[in-house]
Design a protein around this motif. Structure first.
Motif, short mmCIF file in Angstrom:
data_model
loop_
_atom_site.label_atom_id
_atom_site.label_comp_id
_atom_site.label_asym_id
_atom_site.label_seq_id
_atom_site.Cartn_x
_atom_site.Cartn_y
_atom_site.Cartn_z
N PRO A 16 -14.22 9.71 0.43
CA PRO A 16 -15.24 10.78 0.47
C PRO A 16 -14.88 11.93 1.39
CG PRO A 16 -15.98 8.82 1.65
CD PRO A 16 -14.74 8.44 0.94
N TYR A 17 -13.88 11.73 2.28
CA TYR A 17 -13.50 12.78 3.22
C TYR A 17 -12.04 13.18 3.08
CZ TYR A 17 -17.87 11.16 5.16
OH TYR A 17 -19.19 10.79 5.30
N GLY A 18 -11.45 12.84 1.92
CA GLY A 18 -10.06 13.20 1.67
C GLY A 18 -9.17 11.97 1.55
N GLU A 19 -7.88 12.21 1.72
CA GLU A 19 -6.91 11.13 1.54
C GLU A 19 -6.81 10.26 2.79
OE1 GLU A 19 -2.48 11.23 -0.22
OE2 GLU A 19 -2.55 11.74 1.93
N VAL A 20 -6.78 8.95 2.56
CA VAL A 20 -6.55 8.01 3.65
C VAL A 20 -5.45 7.05 3.20
CG1 VAL A 20 -8.41 6.48 2.86
CG2 VAL A 20 -7.62 6.34 5.22
N VAL A 21 -4.49 6.80 4.10
CA VAL A 21 -3.29 6.03 3.76
C VAL A 21 -3.11 4.90 4.77
CG1 VAL A 21 -0.77 6.10 3.54
CG2 VAL A 21 -2.16 8.02 2.72
N LEU A 22 -2.78 3.73 4.26
CA LEU A 22 -2.33 2.61 5.09
C LEU A 22 -0.86 2.41 4.82
CD1 LEU A 22 -3.07 0.27 7.05
CD2 LEU A 22 -3.37 -1.16 5.00
N ARG A 23 -0.05 2.43 5.87
CA ARG A 23 1.37 2.25 5.67
C ARG A 23 1.94 1.29 6.72
NH1 ARG A 23 3.63 8.33 7.35
NH2 ARG A 23 3.60 8.01 9.63
N ARG A 24 3.09 0.73 6.39
CA ARG A 24 3.79 -0.18 7.27
C ARG A 24 5.06 0.49 7.78
NH1 ARG A 24 3.00 -5.45 7.50
NH2 ARG A 24 2.14 -5.51 5.38
N HIS A 25 5.26 0.44 9.09
CA HIS A 25 6.47 1.00 9.70
C HIS A 25 7.09 -0.11 10.55
CE1 HIS A 25 8.45 4.64 11.96
NE2 HIS A 25 9.28 4.00 11.16
N GLY A 26 8.06 -0.80 9.99
CA GLY A 26 8.58 -1.99 10.63
C GLY A 26 7.49 -3.05 10.66
N GLU A 27 7.13 -3.52 11.85
CA GLU A 27 6.06 -4.51 11.98
C GLU A 27 4.70 -3.88 12.23
OE1 GLU A 27 7.11 -7.37 14.91
OE2 GLU A 27 9.10 -7.74 14.10
N LEU A 28 4.66 -2.56 12.30
CA LEU A 28 3.41 -1.87 12.60
C LEU A 28 2.67 -1.47 11.34
CD1 LEU A 28 4.60 0.59 15.40
CD2 LEU A 28 3.77 -1.75 15.66
N LEU A 29 1.34 -1.49 11.41
CA LEU A 29 0.48 -0.92 10.38
C LEU A 29 -0.11 0.37 10.94
CD1 LEU A 29 -1.33 -4.14 9.13
CD2 LEU A 29 0.46 -2.86 7.94
N GLN A 30 -0.15 1.41 10.11
CA GLN A 30 -0.60 2.73 10.54
C GLN A 30 -1.66 3.27 9.58
OE1 GLN A 30 3.20 4.70 10.18
NE2 GLN A 30 3.75 4.31 12.33
N ILE A 31 -2.63 3.99 10.14
CA ILE A 31 -3.65 4.66 9.33
C ILE A 31 -3.45 6.16 9.47
CG2 ILE A 31 -6.11 5.08 8.98
CD1 ILE A 31 -6.67 2.27 9.97
N ILE A 32 -3.36 6.83 8.31
CA ILE A 32 -3.16 8.27 8.24
C ILE A 32 -4.32 8.86 7.44
CG2 ILE A 32 -1.52 10.12 7.69
CD1 ILE A 32 -0.31 7.97 9.50
#
Length: 224
Positions: A16-32
């Motif tokens: 509802p507020y635009g694009e939201v992404v969940l990604r993995r960077h090595g062992e980390l999870l990131q929210i963009i």
């Protein structure tokens, strides 16, 4: 910890507020969100201090309730529910995808116990709208929805850190209640606005980081 050069996108949603992404960077999870890095699972010290500082500022108040603004990767919620001194724990998150990633997705490993805790209530709502409209009151309000008062994820969030927005925060706080706001950098202007909005005992706690300016938690108390 091994970090690969290129993050892997696990899920991408138009919310509802635009694009939201969940990604993995090595062992980390990131929210963009809309191309803006919000947080990852690398540490969590800042999020834990946000909750602990609010509880410490409440003194010996019995089983205080807390409203957590922003679910994120779940560090604040998990830390609050791990402490039996807290009473009711309410978390407000505006992105349905983030809630889903916690309920049945990759972030559930961090928050499944917190979601199952009977003290927990998860509200899908925009925090700015919620504090303006809710009739509920809390002993503490812990905000972590932006990179700080001077670096918001969306323009609509800027009002939350204004004098009018802080008046709404004070309205949902019980007398003597504590407002705690996470920020990626100190904001003397925000400290001044807190005082102008009627808060007392305004102070800033620093959280050292590996590089650059320390993260901080801005703390203030609603007068009794």
């Amino acid at each position: 910890m091994r970090i690969t050069d290129v993050p892997e996108v696990i899920d991408r949603r138009e919310g509802p507020y635009g694009e939201v992404v969940l990604r993995r960077h090595g062992e980390l999870l990131q929210i963009i969100a809309n191309g803006c890095f919000l947080m990852d699972t690398s540490d969590g010290r800042s999020e834990r201090l946000l909750v602990d500082a609010a509880l410490d500022a409440l003194g010996d108040r019995f089983r205080p309730s807390v409203l957590i603004g922003g679910l994120g990767v779940g560090f604040s919620l998990a830390h609050a529910t791990a402490d039996p001194r807290w009473g009711a724990v309410t978390v407000v998150e505006r992105e349905p995808a983030v809630i889903e990633w916690h309920r049945a997705g990759p972030l559930s490993a961090l928050s499944s116990d917190a979601f199952a805790d009977p003290r927990t209530t998860v509200v899908e709502a925009d925090l700015v709208e919620y504090v303006n409209e809710t009739s509920a009151t809390f002993d503490a309000l812990c905000l972590d929805i932006d990179n700080g008062p001077d670096w918001t994820v969306s323009e609509a969030n800027e009002n939350l850190y204004s004098r009018a927005g802080l008046a709404s925060c004070a309205r949902v706080l019980r007398p003597g209640g504590v407002l705690a706001v996470w920020s990626a950098q100190p904001s003397p202007q925000f400290e001044e606005t807190l005082g102008n909005a009627g808060f007392r005992q305004v102070r800033t706690e620093e959280i050292p980081v590996a590089r650059g300016v320390p993260d901080v938690v801005h703390l203030a108390v609603r007068p009794g």
